[in-house]
Design an enzyme around this catalytic site. Sequence first.
Site, PDB file in Angstrom:
ATOM      1  N   ALA A  66      -4.371 125.297 -63.920  1.00 53.45           N
ATOM      2  CA  ALA A  66      -5.243 126.368 -63.970  1.00 53.45           C
ATOM      3  C   ALA A  66      -6.435 125.927 -64.857  1.00 53.45           C
ATOM      4  O   ALA A  66      -6.543 124.961 -65.381  1.00 53.45           O
ATOM      5  CB  ALA A  66      -4.284 127.416 -65.148  1.00 53.45           C
ATOM      6  N   GLY A 112      -0.633 124.517 -63.522  1.00 53.33           N
ATOM      7  CA  GLY A 112      -0.477 125.663 -62.462  1.00 53.33           C
ATOM      8  C   GLY A 112      -0.484 124.933 -60.821  1.00 53.33           C
ATOM      9  O   GLY A 112      -0.342 125.900 -59.979  1.00 53.33           O
ATOM     10  N   GLU A 115       3.014 124.401 -60.187  1.00 51.85           N
ATOM     11  CA  GLU A 115       3.563 125.682 -60.019  1.00 51.85           C
ATOM     12  C   GLU A 115       3.310 126.199 -58.774  1.00 51.85           C
ATOM     13  O   GLU A 115       4.143 127.090 -57.994  1.00 51.85           O
ATOM     14  CB  GLU A 115       3.124 126.507 -61.219  1.00 51.85           C
ATOM     15  CG  GLU A 115       3.790 126.315 -62.657  1.00 51.85           C
ATOM     16  CD  GLU A 115       3.245 126.961 -63.680  1.00 51.85           C
ATOM     17  OE1 GLU A 115       1.769 126.715 -63.959  1.00 51.85           O
ATOM     18  OE2 GLU A 115       4.018 127.648 -64.580  1.00 51.85           O
ATOM     19  N   GLU A 135       1.367 121.592 -69.840  1.00 50.04           N
ATOM     20  CA  GLU A 135       0.951 122.796 -70.728  1.00 50.04           C
ATOM     21  C   GLU A 135       1.361 122.340 -72.153  1.00 50.04           C
ATOM     22  O   GLU A 135       0.361 122.706 -72.893  1.00 50.04           O
ATOM     23  CB  GLU A 135       1.542 123.843 -70.157  1.00 50.04           C
ATOM     24  CG  GLU A 135       1.032 124.433 -68.945  1.00 50.04           C
ATOM     25  CD  GLU A 135       1.641 123.997 -67.581  1.00 50.04           C
ATOM     26  OE1 GLU A 135       2.500 123.079 -67.621  1.00 50.04           O
ATOM     27  OE2 GLU A 135       1.403 124.640 -66.781  1.00 50.04           O
TER      28      GLU A 135
END
Length: 260
Positions: A66, A112, A115, A135
């Site tokens: 992200a 992300g 993911e 993270e």
Amino acid sequence: MNYENILITTENNIATVTINRPTKLNALNVATISDLHKAFKILAKNDEIRAIVLTGSGEKAFVAGADISEFAHFSIEEGTQLAAEGQEKLFDFIENLKTPVIAAVNGFALGGGLELAMACHFRVASDNAKMGLPEVSLGVIPGYGGTQRLPQLVGKGRAMELIMTAGMLTATEAHGMGLVNHVVPQEELVAFCMTIAGKIIKNSPYAIGKAIKAVNANFKEGKNGYEAEIKAFGKCFGTQDFKEGTTAFLEKRKAVFTGK
Ligand code: COA
């Protein structure tokens, strides 16, 4: 439709979606998530598109996570909303798509990015790919389904270790744990995924959509996967695809499926 952060090409009923922010290692900002949501929505409604390959632009990254610059100053409420919206618009959305989505992991797939690859129906990695959920090194946890999908794919103990150490797996290590199905040289990655997609699109799109739904049911709270399978199996009997598939077999010819 024009998109700011993604490219789409189609060939032989297969769409390739490329996340295109190479100078930011294809990091997922809100605009890119929105582009992807719109694109997948449109592609899923298009009967001509029978499979989708998702990859990243450049040779370095699939998606490096992200976009950290966007959420670094977020409050509790904003953080919660970021995860909720992202999961609904992109990650759960892809997982529940009727059209099969293959992640072509062409480099870093971190946070992300991993993911996103895990939300796809399965993954193929290039030999230079690196995967991880870093993270906790930023003081946060995976928020786009990583704490759920990683244990589903590699087992709880391995997922716990990868998440807690914020470590990175090589493509070979990821292959060894079943996180990716194949590892191929980078220059062959998309072509390899297209070959698998080519095998998929010979089969009934209706049945494939139902198979995705039935497999996913096993991982959904309050759903009984066996019951979901029985229901989906039964529905297939009312389709033209089923009639065509069985008739073609008996007539010793190749079936031509419409997805109806
Ligand atoms: N969010 C925002 N920007 C990112 C990013 C992310 N997740 N990952 C990379 N970028 C940007 C960098 O800030 C840099 O931008 P700049 O040139 O404007 O400074 C550019 O992409 C290139 O990255 P850089 O770090 O210089 O490349 P590198 O080869 O030295 O390192 C990584 C590659 C993947 C190891 C490193 O970029 C990294 O650790 N990224 C963050 C990974 C992460 O924690 N993801 C989880 C987020 S929840």
